[in-house]
Design a protein around this motif. Structure first.
Motif, PDB file in Angstrom:
ATOM      1  N   HIS A 187      59.968  30.759  41.344  1.00 33.57           N
ATOM      2  CA  HIS A 187      59.813  30.932  40.616  1.00 33.57           C
ATOM      3  C   HIS A 187      58.122  31.685  40.908  1.00 33.57           C
ATOM      4  O   HIS A 187      57.584  31.240  39.537  1.00 33.57           O
ATOM      5  CB  HIS A 187      59.907  29.373  39.601  1.00 33.57           C
ATOM      6  N   ASN A 188      57.762  31.592  41.776  1.00 34.44           N
ATOM      7  CA  ASN A 188      56.211  32.143  42.581  1.00 34.44           C
ATOM      8  C   ASN A 188      56.335  34.086  42.075  1.00 34.44           C
ATOM      9  O   ASN A 188      56.810  34.552  42.211  1.00 34.44           O
ATOM     10  CB  ASN A 188      56.100  32.346  43.160  1.00 34.44           C
ATOM     11  N   ILE A 189      55.799  34.017  40.980  1.00 32.20           N
ATOM     12  CA  ILE A 189      55.591  36.203  40.439  1.00 32.20           C
ATOM     13  C   ILE A 189      55.290  36.507  41.544  1.00 32.20           C
ATOM     14  O   ILE A 189      55.823  37.638  41.554  1.00 32.20           O
ATOM     15  CB  ILE A 189      54.485  36.097  38.819  1.00 32.20           C
ATOM     16  N   ARG A 197      59.938  25.345  49.512  1.00 31.04           N
ATOM     17  CA  ARG A 197      59.999  25.343  48.942  1.00 31.04           C
ATOM     18  C   ARG A 197      60.900  26.148  47.860  1.00 31.04           C
ATOM     19  O   ARG A 197      60.008  26.922  47.120  1.00 31.04           O
ATOM     20  CB  ARG A 197      58.182  24.390  48.587  1.00 31.04           C
ATOM     21  N   ALA A 198      62.199  26.174  47.943  1.00 31.40           N
ATOM     22  CA  ALA A 198      63.150  27.366  47.630  1.00 31.40           C
ATOM     23  C   ALA A 198      62.660  27.562  45.395  1.00 31.40           C
ATOM     24  O   ALA A 198      62.300  28.122  45.420  1.00 31.40           O
ATOM     25  CB  ALA A 198      64.422  26.797  48.224  1.00 31.40           C
ATOM     26  N   THR A 199      62.734  26.667  45.408  1.00 29.52           N
ATOM     27  CA  THR A 199      62.941  26.635  44.115  1.00 29.52           C
ATOM     28  C   THR A 199      61.301  27.253  43.493  1.00 29.52           C
ATOM     29  O   THR A 199      61.181  27.721  42.689  1.00 29.52           O
ATOM     30  CB  THR A 199      62.384  24.798  43.367  1.00 29.52           C
ATOM     31  N   HIS A 200      59.936  26.513  44.174  1.00 21.78           N
ATOM     32  CA  HIS A 200      58.752  26.697  44.127  1.00 21.78           C
ATOM     33  C   HIS A 200      58.498  28.279  44.215  1.00 21.78           C
ATOM     34  O   HIS A 200      58.266  29.170  43.705  1.00 21.78           O
ATOM     35  CB  HIS A 200      57.782  26.542  44.240  1.00 21.78           C
ATOM     36  N   TYR A 201      58.918  28.769  45.496  1.00 20.91           N
ATOM     37  CA  TYR A 201      58.953  30.453  45.725  1.00 20.91           C
ATOM     38  C   TYR A 201      59.546  31.360  44.712  1.00 20.91           C
ATOM     39  O   TYR A 201      59.441  32.618  44.049  1.00 20.91           O
ATOM     40  CB  TYR A 201      59.911  30.916  47.368  1.00 20.91           C
TER      41      TYR A 201
END
Lengths: 167, 173
Positions: A100-102, A94-98
């Motif tokens: 952008h994960n603060i 889940r590259a995009t999610h991670y």
């Protein structure tokens, strides 16, 4: 700035669209890699802590610092390699999610700081090691490196654990 | 007995208190989990490093007796810390953990892991050089270290797998 973020996002989307990433994310490979990642990262910190405490003059003061470095750092680096090799496939699911994960972002910044601290110690501070190698309490720059390492790795652990709570 | 224990905890003030802490205080779960993981770090830096020393692959310039005295106190300090940080989660959802086969497997490995490390330490307390005095003792130390290493790494990996038990065993409904 915005443009570069766009390029990276393209990369993350490509990465998570790979069949292999999907397979890892949907199977027991994810927890398997994650459990190895936990073993590797705790061993990484657990091993470097021995050197950090020596630098702080809190443990193994009867041993030469250079000797502990020679005996411990290869293990730490091997664990770091394993942590990266298992961490990257986890990230790719889940590259995009991670990205952008603060918590993940903070973790990466702390990792870079910890690596810089380590490099700075070995390339700069340790140049004069001959004069304080056996000192129970080494020079302040070395003690500072040991202290930074402890706090940075605690931060990496905390932010790393927090990543999964921000899904 | 386990079922009775679960029934006793379920709905008790202890259970509600733990659940309140975990669900109502923002950041409480990851912070407590990090404390637990820092305990794992201490285990890695003590028992596991000692096992690697006994196997002759790490810290060869350190004497075994010295490492036992210096490292194992970290193990004994980490275990209560991990018990406290871990039990919060179990108290909050006793059913979930009691039914979890991976959770059971973790404790089936933890018990012998602690006993092996404790026995090993006690021999060294009674006779400091116990594990170094003869080739036979050193070989025995290696065997103990190999068992200890497998058990402790198994405990850590199982700990992470608790959350993924349904990947291993299909959930019966």
């Amino acid at each position: 700035m915005d443009e570069s973020v766009g390029v990276l996002d393209g990369l993350w989307m490509w990465l998570e669209a790979l069949p292999l990433s999907a397979r890892i994310g949907e199977s027991a490979w994810f927890p398997f890699l994650e459990s190895i990642h936990v073993v590797a990262s705790t061993f990484l910190f657990g091993s470097i802590l021995m050197l950090d405490l020596r630098l702080l003059g809190r443990a193994s003061v009867s041993h030469r610092i250079s000797r502990i470095v020679a005996e411990i750092v290869p293990w730490t680096l091997a664990a770091a390699l394993l942590a990266v090799l298992t961490g990257f496939p986890l990230f790719s699911t889940r590259a995009t999610h991670y990205a952008h994960n603060i918590a993940f972002q903070i973790k990466i910044v702390l990792l870079l700081l910890a690596a810089t601290n380590m490099l700075w110690y070995h390339l700069r501070t340790a140049r004069t090691i001959a004069s304080w190698d056996t000192a129970p309490k080494p020079i302040s720059a070395a003690r500072f490196a040991g202290m930074c390492s402890v706090f940075m790795w605690i931060g990496v652990m905390l932010s790393g654990r927090w990543v999964g709570h921000l899904l | 007995m386990l079922t009775e224990l679960v029934t006793m905890i379920d709905g008790s003030a202890l259970q509600r208190g733990a659940l309140f802490l975990l669900s109502q205080i923002r950041g409480f779960p990851p912070i407590i989990q990090t404390v637990h993981i820092l305990g794992v770090t201490a285990i890695m830096g003590s028992t596991v490093l000692l096992d690697l020393r006994l196997l002759g692959v790490a810290l060869r310039s350190h004497r075994v007796s010295e490492l036992i005295g210096r490292l194992l106190p970290w193990t004994w300090a980490a275990l209560p810390l991990m018990f406290v940080s871990g039990i919060v989660f179990v108290l909050a959802r006793p059913q979930r953990y009691a039914m979890n086969p991976v959770f059971r497997a973790k404790f089936l490995m933890l018990l012998p892991a602690v006993l092996v490390t404790l026995t090993f330490h006690l021999f060294s307390i009674r006779d400091r050089e116990f594990w170094e005095t003869s080739p036979g003792r050193r070989a025995l130390g290696k065997a103990v270290a190999a068992v200890s290493l497998v058990l402790w790494l198994g405990v850590v990996m199982a700990g992470r797998w608790i959350a993924y038990a349904d990947y291993l065993i299909p959930v019966e409904e």
